[in-house]
Design a protein around this motif. Structure first.
Motif, PDB file in Angstrom:
ATOM      1  N   ARG A  35       0.834  -1.212   0.000  1.00  0.00           N
ATOM      2  CA  ARG A  35       0.000   0.000   0.000  1.00  0.00           C
ATOM      3  C   ARG A  35       0.868   1.261   0.000  1.00  0.00           C
ATOM      4  O   ARG A  35       0.567   2.243  -0.660  1.00  0.00           O
ATOM      5  CB  ARG A  35      -0.904  -0.009   1.234  1.00  0.00           C
ATOM      6  CG  ARG A  35      -2.167  -0.832   1.068  1.00  0.00           C
ATOM      7  CD  ARG A  35      -3.184  -0.460   2.113  1.00  0.00           C
ATOM      8  NE  ARG A  35      -2.683  -0.627   3.476  1.00  0.00           N
ATOM      9  CZ  ARG A  35      -2.722  -1.777   4.152  1.00  0.00           C
ATOM     10  NH1 ARG A  35      -3.240  -2.854   3.589  1.00  0.00           N
ATOM     11  NH2 ARG A  35      -2.263  -1.863   5.378  1.00  0.00           N
ATOM     12  N   GLU A  36       1.954   1.180   0.718  1.00  0.00           N
ATOM     13  CA  GLU A  36       2.795   2.365   0.892  1.00  0.00           C
ATOM     14  C   GLU A  36       3.676   2.635  -0.328  1.00  0.00           C
ATOM     15  O   GLU A  36       3.788   3.763  -0.801  1.00  0.00           O
ATOM     16  CB  GLU A  36       3.683   2.162   2.125  1.00  0.00           C
ATOM     17  CG  GLU A  36       4.206   3.452   2.710  1.00  0.00           C
ATOM     18  CD  GLU A  36       4.938   3.199   4.015  1.00  0.00           C
ATOM     19  OE1 GLU A  36       5.986   3.801   4.207  1.00  0.00           O
ATOM     20  OE2 GLU A  36       4.461   2.369   4.819  1.00  0.00           O
ATOM     21  N   LEU A  37       4.297   1.576  -0.821  1.00  0.00           N
ATOM     22  CA  LEU A  37       5.273   1.742  -1.910  1.00  0.00           C
ATOM     23  C   LEU A  37       4.677   1.535  -3.299  1.00  0.00           C
ATOM     24  O   LEU A  37       5.348   1.779  -4.290  1.00  0.00           O
ATOM     25  CB  LEU A  37       6.434   0.756  -1.720  1.00  0.00           C
ATOM     26  CG  LEU A  37       7.214   0.859  -0.407  1.00  0.00           C
ATOM     27  CD1 LEU A  37       8.285  -0.217  -0.337  1.00  0.00           C
ATOM     28  CD2 LEU A  37       7.851   2.240  -0.271  1.00  0.00           C
ATOM     29  N   ARG A  38       3.444   1.055  -3.368  1.00  0.00           N
ATOM     30  CA  ARG A  38       2.786   0.755  -4.659  1.00  0.00           C
ATOM     31  C   ARG A  38       3.544  -0.313  -5.446  1.00  0.00           C
ATOM     32  O   ARG A  38       3.504  -0.329  -6.676  1.00  0.00           O
ATOM     33  CB  ARG A  38       2.667   2.015  -5.522  1.00  0.00           C
ATOM     34  CG  ARG A  38       2.020   3.182  -4.839  1.00  0.00           C
ATOM     35  CD  ARG A  38       0.536   3.017  -4.733  1.00  0.00           C
ATOM     36  NE  ARG A  38      -0.059   4.113  -3.985  1.00  0.00           N
ATOM     37  CZ  ARG A  38      -1.343   4.172  -3.678  1.00  0.00           C
ATOM     38  NH1 ARG A  38      -2.154   3.193  -4.046  1.00  0.00           N
ATOM     39  NH2 ARG A  38      -1.834   5.186  -3.011  1.00  0.00           N
ATOM     40  N   LEU A  39       4.272  -1.126  -4.734  1.00  0.00           N
ATOM     41  CA  LEU A  39       4.965  -2.230  -5.400  1.00  0.00           C
ATOM     42  C   LEU A  39       4.204  -3.525  -5.130  1.00  0.00           C
ATOM     43  O   LEU A  39       3.762  -3.754  -3.996  1.00  0.00           O
ATOM     44  CB  LEU A  39       6.399  -2.371  -4.866  1.00  0.00           C
ATOM     45  CG  LEU A  39       7.366  -1.246  -5.223  1.00  0.00           C
ATOM     46  CD1 LEU A  39       8.699  -1.458  -4.510  1.00  0.00           C
ATOM     47  CD2 LEU A  39       7.591  -1.174  -6.721  1.00  0.00           C
ATOM     48  N   ARG A  42       4.643  -9.566  -5.162  1.00  0.00           N
ATOM     49  CA  ARG A  42       5.562 -10.450  -5.896  1.00  0.00           C
ATOM     50  C   ARG A  42       6.945  -9.789  -6.055  1.00  0.00           C
ATOM     51  O   ARG A  42       7.974 -10.456  -5.943  1.00  0.00           O
ATOM     52  CB  ARG A  42       4.955 -10.740  -7.279  1.00  0.00           C
ATOM     53  CG  ARG A  42       5.686 -11.769  -8.097  1.00  0.00           C
ATOM     54  CD  ARG A  42       4.767 -12.269  -9.202  1.00  0.00           C
ATOM     55  NE  ARG A  42       4.071 -11.162  -9.889  1.00  0.00           N
ATOM     56  CZ  ARG A  42       4.613 -10.476 -10.891  1.00  0.00           C
ATOM     57  NH1 ARG A  42       5.811 -10.774 -11.318  1.00  0.00           N
ATOM     58  NH2 ARG A  42       3.920  -9.520 -11.460  1.00  0.00           N
ATOM     59  N   PHE A  60      14.362  -1.019 -13.927  1.00  0.00           N
ATOM     60  CA  PHE A  60      13.255  -1.207 -12.985  1.00  0.00           C
ATOM     61  C   PHE A  60      13.760  -1.828 -11.674  1.00  0.00           C
ATOM     62  O   PHE A  60      13.364  -1.417 -10.597  1.00  0.00           O
ATOM     63  CB  PHE A  60      12.184  -2.105 -13.616  1.00  0.00           C
ATOM     64  CG  PHE A  60      11.581  -1.509 -14.853  1.00  0.00           C
ATOM     65  CD1 PHE A  60      10.774  -0.381 -14.786  1.00  0.00           C
ATOM     66  CD2 PHE A  60      11.827  -2.067 -16.097  1.00  0.00           C
ATOM     67  CE1 PHE A  60      10.230   0.173 -15.921  1.00  0.00           C
ATOM     68  CE2 PHE A  60      11.281  -1.512 -17.238  1.00  0.00           C
ATOM     69  CZ  PHE A  60      10.477  -0.394 -17.153  1.00  0.00           C
ATOM     70  N   GLY A  63      15.360   0.598  -9.446  1.00  0.00           N
ATOM     71  CA  GLY A  63      14.349   1.453  -8.820  1.00  0.00           C
ATOM     72  C   GLY A  63      13.635   0.749  -7.674  1.00  0.00           C
ATOM     73  O   GLY A  63      13.414   1.348  -6.608  1.00  0.00           O
ATOM     74  N   TYR A  64      13.306  -0.545  -7.869  1.00  0.00           N
ATOM     75  CA  TYR A  64      12.621  -1.295  -6.806  1.00  0.00           C
ATOM     76  C   TYR A  64      13.523  -1.433  -5.571  1.00  0.00           C
ATOM     77  O   TYR A  64      13.085  -1.239  -4.434  1.00  0.00           O
ATOM     78  CB  TYR A  64      12.232  -2.701  -7.299  1.00  0.00           C
ATOM     79  CG  TYR A  64      11.314  -2.727  -8.503  1.00  0.00           C
ATOM     80  CD1 TYR A  64      10.385  -1.709  -8.726  1.00  0.00           C
ATOM     81  CD2 TYR A  64      11.356  -3.783  -9.419  1.00  0.00           C
ATOM     82  CE1 TYR A  64       9.547  -1.744  -9.825  1.00  0.00           C
ATOM     83  CE2 TYR A  64      10.519  -3.824 -10.507  1.00  0.00           C
ATOM     84  CZ  TYR A  64       9.623  -2.811 -10.717  1.00  0.00           C
ATOM     85  OH  TYR A  64       8.788  -2.840 -11.807  1.00  0.00           O
ATOM     86  N   ARG A  66      16.038   0.408  -4.697  1.00  0.00           N
ATOM     87  CA  ARG A  66      16.245   1.711  -4.066  1.00  0.00           C
ATOM     88  C   ARG A  66      15.027   2.089  -3.211  1.00  0.00           C
ATOM     89  O   ARG A  66      15.167   2.534  -2.064  1.00  0.00           O
ATOM     90  CB  ARG A  66      16.513   2.753  -5.156  1.00  0.00           C
ATOM     91  CG  ARG A  66      17.257   3.988  -4.696  1.00  0.00           C
ATOM     92  CD  ARG A  66      17.542   4.907  -5.870  1.00  0.00           C
ATOM     93  NE  ARG A  66      18.677   4.477  -6.660  1.00  0.00           N
ATOM     94  CZ  ARG A  66      19.941   4.664  -6.306  1.00  0.00           C
ATOM     95  NH1 ARG A  66      20.226   5.275  -5.173  1.00  0.00           N
ATOM     96  NH2 ARG A  66      20.927   4.244  -7.062  1.00  0.00           N
ATOM     97  N   ARG A  70      15.153   2.168   0.859  1.00  0.00           N
ATOM     98  CA  ARG A  70      14.925   3.460   1.509  1.00  0.00           C
ATOM     99  C   ARG A  70      13.842   3.326   2.595  1.00  0.00           C
ATOM    100  O   ARG A  70      13.966   3.889   3.676  1.00  0.00           O
ATOM    101  CB  ARG A  70      14.522   4.487   0.456  1.00  0.00           C
ATOM    102  CG  ARG A  70      14.777   5.933   0.878  1.00  0.00           C
ATOM    103  CD  ARG A  70      14.267   6.896  -0.174  1.00  0.00           C
ATOM    104  NE  ARG A  70      15.009   6.809  -1.425  1.00  0.00           N
ATOM    105  CZ  ARG A  70      14.444   6.784  -2.621  1.00  0.00           C
ATOM    106  NH1 ARG A  70      13.128   6.808  -2.741  1.00  0.00           N
ATOM    107  NH2 ARG A  70      15.165   6.723  -3.690  1.00  0.00           N
TER     108      ARG A  70
END
Lengths: 327, 345
Positions: A35-39, A42, A60, A63-64, A66, A70
C-alpha cells in the motif's frame, strides 16, 4: 572486513535476506508495504529471495531496490551497487568530465590557424599554376618556332641582309633530331630593305663570298642559304637540301596562310607563306595541308605529281590530305 | 568538400539542447560537457559579441551591466533566439574537440521535444548546421531518455517515461522502438523557479532572482510532504522597504509553492495513462513509470506521482544525463539500424 563488504566484493547472489530481516525488525507486512510503496507483493518477495531476474529490466530492478531499501532504512546505494556488480555493470552513472571552464573571450584559436592554412594552400595552387604555365610556354617555344621569322644580318658596310629562318633545314645538326625534323627548303626571301637599296645579285654574292657577314655561319649555326648565298626574288633554293621529287612542293604567287602537318601531328609549316616563295616539305605520310588562300598557289605537286586543289577548295580555303589515296 | 575533410577530424556528437542545460555526448568518450544554456552578449554600439557562454554566463544572470545581456536562448524546449543558439552551439562543439587546427564539422544528433513543431525542428537543425555540423539528425527527447535510462524500448512491452526537463515535461509510452503515445507540457524546472519567486513575493513581500529560486528548489524543494522539514536562509529585496532583507524558508512552503506546476505534470501523466492502449497500460502497471530529467531530482517527486497514479515510479540512475546518453547510444547505432529511432522534420 565486514560481511557487507565481502558481499559486495565477491557476492554470487543478491543478499535479499537483509531486506527480510530489516522488514521483520520494523514489524512491517507485505500488505502494508504494498500500500505504501505501490509495489506488488511479488516484487517484494523476489527482492527478499534474491530472484531479481524475474523483475524485468535493470532500470526497474534498481528502482525497486532503491525504493524498498529506503523504506527499510537500508543504504540504497550499497544494494544498487551490489546489484550492478552481479549484473556486470561497473558504473551506470555518467562521469561528466568537464572539458574546461568557459573563458570570457570565446574566440576560437583555430580560426587564425585555419586562415593561415588556407592562405598557404591557395599560395601553393597559384605557384603550381604559374609553374605549369611557364613549363608549357617553354615547351611550346621549342616545339613551335616561328617558321617565317627571318634572320637579319648586318654586314660590315652597314647593309642589312635578311636570311631565311634559322630553324628550318639545319644541315649542321649533329644529333638524330635532324632526321626526325622535316626538311624544309625555302627560297631566299627578297626583302624590301634589300630591294630598296637596289642591290644587284652580284654585289650580294660578293659580300657573302668575301666574308662580309663574318660569323654568320659560325655564330648562328646557320650557313648561308644556297650555294652562293644570294638572296633572290626569282631563284628558289631548297634549305633542306636534296629533297628530290618526293614530298610536297608548292609555289605561291601571292601571300597565303599555310599549314602542313605530317602523320605524327608535327607541324612542317605553319604560318604565312610569302608570295613568290617555293616550299618543299617532307614528312611522314599522310600530310594534312590547309591552304588559307587557294588562289594564291601557283603550283602544287606531291611526289612529283601535280595536285588539283580546285576540287577541295571551299571559299578559297583548301583542305587536303596527301597522298590523296589516304584521304 | 571542406566539411568532409574537417569531418575526418571531428567526433560524432549527441546534444541534449535543453532549456536549462546543454549536455554533449561524444561518441566513444561519454558525456564531456554539461553547461548551462546561457550566453552573455556584450553590445558595443551596433556590434554584438559573445562575452561568455555556459557557467560563466549563468553567473552573470541578473548581475550584468548595461552593455552586457545574459540570455537563455532556449525557451520551453525550443529555440527562442536563433543566432545566439547557433553561437552557443558553435562554441560548445569547438570546445569538445581537442583539435584546434581545423574547425570541427561533426555529425550531430540533437534531441527535440516530441511536440515541437516543424518550424521549431527546422530551426534547431539549421542552428546546428550553422554551428558547423556536417549532418544533423533529430531524435525525440522521450525516446532518447528511455534509451539512456536503459528501458527495454525494443521489446513488445509498454514502457512509460516521464522526462522532466527545464522547459518541458515529456511523457511517452514506448514499445517496439516506437512512440505509441506522447504528450508534452510546457512545465518544467523553470516553472518551478518562477513559482518559488512568485510565492516569496506574495508571502514575504520580497523579490528574489531566478538563481536564488533555483538554489532553494535544489536544496529544500520537495514534491511530497515528508517526515523531515528542511530550512534555508535566503536574501531578497524587500518590495516595501526597497532594501535587501534576509528570511527563512522551509520545505513545506516550497511544496506549497510548487503545487501548481506539479499538478500540471501529474495531470499530464494521468492523461497519458488514460490514452494508453490497455495492453501497454498493463505492462506499465506491472513495471512502473520511469522518471528522467533534472526535474526527477526534486525530492519525493516519484512518491507524488506514485501516490497520484497508484503505480510504482522509479527515478532513473543519473536522470540528468539520460537524454544525452540515450542520444549517444542512438548515435552509436546510427550506422547500423537505428534510423527508426530518429525523427524527421
Amino acid at each position: 572486513m565486514s560481511s557487507e563488504e565481502e558481499n559486495i566484493g565477491g557476492a554470487q547472489s543478491f543478499p535479499g535476506g537483509d531486506f527480510a530481516d530489516a522488514r521483520h525488525a520494523l514489524g512491517l507486512s507485505f500488505e502494508q508495504l504494498t500500500r505504501e510503496l505501490r509495489l506488488p507483493v511479488r516484487t517484494l518477495e523476489s527482492i527478499e529471495n534474491g530472484q531479481l531476474e524475474k523483475l524485468g529490466g535493470p532500470v526497474f530492478v534498481r528502482g525497486y531496490i532503491r525504493t524498498y531499501a529506503r523504506r527499510l532504512k537500508l543504504d540504497p546505494d550499497r544494494y544498487v551497487a551490489l546489484y550492478d556488480r552481479l549484473l556486470g555493470t561497473t558504473d551506470t552513472r555518467s562521469t561528466v568530465r568537464m572539458v574546461g571552464t568557459v573563458s570570457t573571450s570565446p574566440a576560437r584559436q583555430s580560426r587564425s590557424l585555419m586562415r593561415f592554412g588556407t592562405f598557404v594552400f591557395l599560395l601553393a595552387i597559384v605557384g603550381t599554376v604559374v609553374w605549369w604555365w611557364q613549363t608549357q610556354y617553354s615547351i611550346d617555344a621549342v616545339i613551335a618556332p616561328e617558321h617565317d621569322a627571318p634572320v637579319t644580318v648586318d654586314t660590315a658596310d652597314g647593309n642589312t641582309l635578311v636570311l631565311p629562318p634559322l630553324d628550318d633545314g639545319l644541315p649542321s645538326q649533329e644529333d638524330d633530331l635532324n632526321s626526325a625534323l622535316p626538311e624544309v627548303a625555302s627560297s631566299a626571301q627578297a626583302t624590301e630593305d634589300v630591294e630598296s637599296r637596289d642591290m644587284d645579285q652580284e654585289e650580294v654574292a660578293a659580300l657573302q663570298e668575301g666574308g662580309a657577314t663574318p660569323g654568320a655561319g659560325e655564330d648562328t649555326g646557320v650557313e648561308a642559304a644556297g650555294a652562293d648565298g644570294v638572296v633572290s626574288d626569282s631563284e628558289t633554293e631548297s634549305f633542306a637540301g636534296g629533297l628530290g621529287a618526293e614530298g610536297l612542293s608548292l609555289s605561291l604567287a601571292e601571300d597565303s596562310w599555310l599549314s602542313v602537318k605530317d602523320a605524327n601531328g608535327r607541324s612542317l609549316f605553319n604560318g604565312i607563306a610569302k608570295g613568290g616563295q617555293s616550299l618543299d616539305l617532307k614528312g611522314a605520310e599522310p600530310l594534312a595541308v590547309v591552304i588559307g588562300r587557294a588562289s594564291a598557289v601557283s603550283r602544287i605537286e606531291y611526289a612529283g605529281e601535280p595536285v588539283d586543289i580546285s576540287g577541295v577548295s571551299n571559299k578559297n580555303v583548301a583542305r587536303l590530305t596527301l597522298p590523296a589515296s589516304q584521304r | 568538400m571542406f566539411k568532409k575533410i574537417r569531418g575526418l577530424f571531428s567526433s560524432d556528437l549527441s546534444i541534449d539542447l535543453g532549456t536549462a542545460n546543454t549536455l554533449i555526448y561524444v561518441r566513444d568518450r561519454d558525456i564531456v560537457l554539461n553547461e548551462p544554456s546561457v550566453v552573455a552578449i556584450r553590445v558595443n554600439g551596433n556590434q554584438k559579441s559573445v562575452a561568455a557562454v555556459g557557467t560563466d554566463a549563468k553567473r552573470m544572470l541578473g548581475r550584468t551591466p548595461g552593455n552586457i545581456t545574459a540570455i537563455r536562448p532556449m525557451k520551453d524546449g525550443v529555440i527562442a533566439d536563433f543566432h545566439v543558439t547557433e553561437k552557443m552551439l558553435q562554441y560548445f562543439i569547438s570546445k569538445v574537440h581537442d583539435n584546434s587546427f581545423l574547425t570541427p564539422s561533426p555529425r550531430v544528433l540533437v534531441c527535440v521535444p516530441c511536440k515541437s513543431t516543424q518550424v521549431e525542428r527546422r530551426a534547431i537543425k539549421e542552428s546546428a548546421i550553422g554551428a558547423g555540423a556536417r549532418e544533423v539528425y533529430l531524435i525525440e527527447e522521450p525516446m532518447a531518455a528511455a534509451i539512456g535510462a536503459g528501458m527495454p524500448v525494443d521489446e513488445a512491452s509498454g514502457s512509460m517515461v516521464v522526462d522532466i526537463g527545464g522547459g518541458t515535461t515529456e511523457i511517452a509510452v514506448i514499445s517496439l522502438n516506437g512512440i505509441v503515445y506522447a504528450e508534452s507540457v510546457r512545465v518544467g524546472g523553470d516553472r518551478f523557479d518562477e513559482a518559488i519567486v512568485t510565492y516569496v513575493r506574495r508571502n514575504y513581500g520580497s523579490l528574489i532572482g531566478e538563481a536564488t529560486a533555483e538554489r532553494i528548489k535544489q536544496e529544500i524543494g520537495t514534491a511530497y510532504p515528508g517526515t523531515e522539514v528542511f530550512e534555508i536562509d535566503v536574501r531578497g529585496r524587500n518590495l516595501a522597504e526597497g532594501i535587501p532583507r534576509s528570511f527563512t524558508l522551509n520545505s513545506n512552503e516550497i511544496l506549497e509553492a510548487l503545487q501548481e506546476p506539479l499538478s500540471s505534470i501529474v495531470q499530464a501523466v494521468k492523461s497519458a495513462l488514460e490514452q494508453c492502449p490497455p495492453e501497454l497500460a498493463a505492462d506499465i502497471a506491472e513495471h512502473g513509470i520511469v522518471l528522467t530529467g533534472g526535474g526527477a531530482l526534486l525530492r519525493n517527486i516519484d512518491r507524488l506521482i506514485s501516490e497520484e497514479t497508484g503505480l510504482p515510479v522509479i527515478v532513473a540512475e543519473d536522470p540528468l544525463t539520460c537524454v544525452a546518453r540515450g542520444g549517444g547510444k542512438a548515435l552509436e547505432m546510427l550506422d547500423k539500424h537505428a534510423f527508426e529511432l530518429l525523427t524527421y522534420e
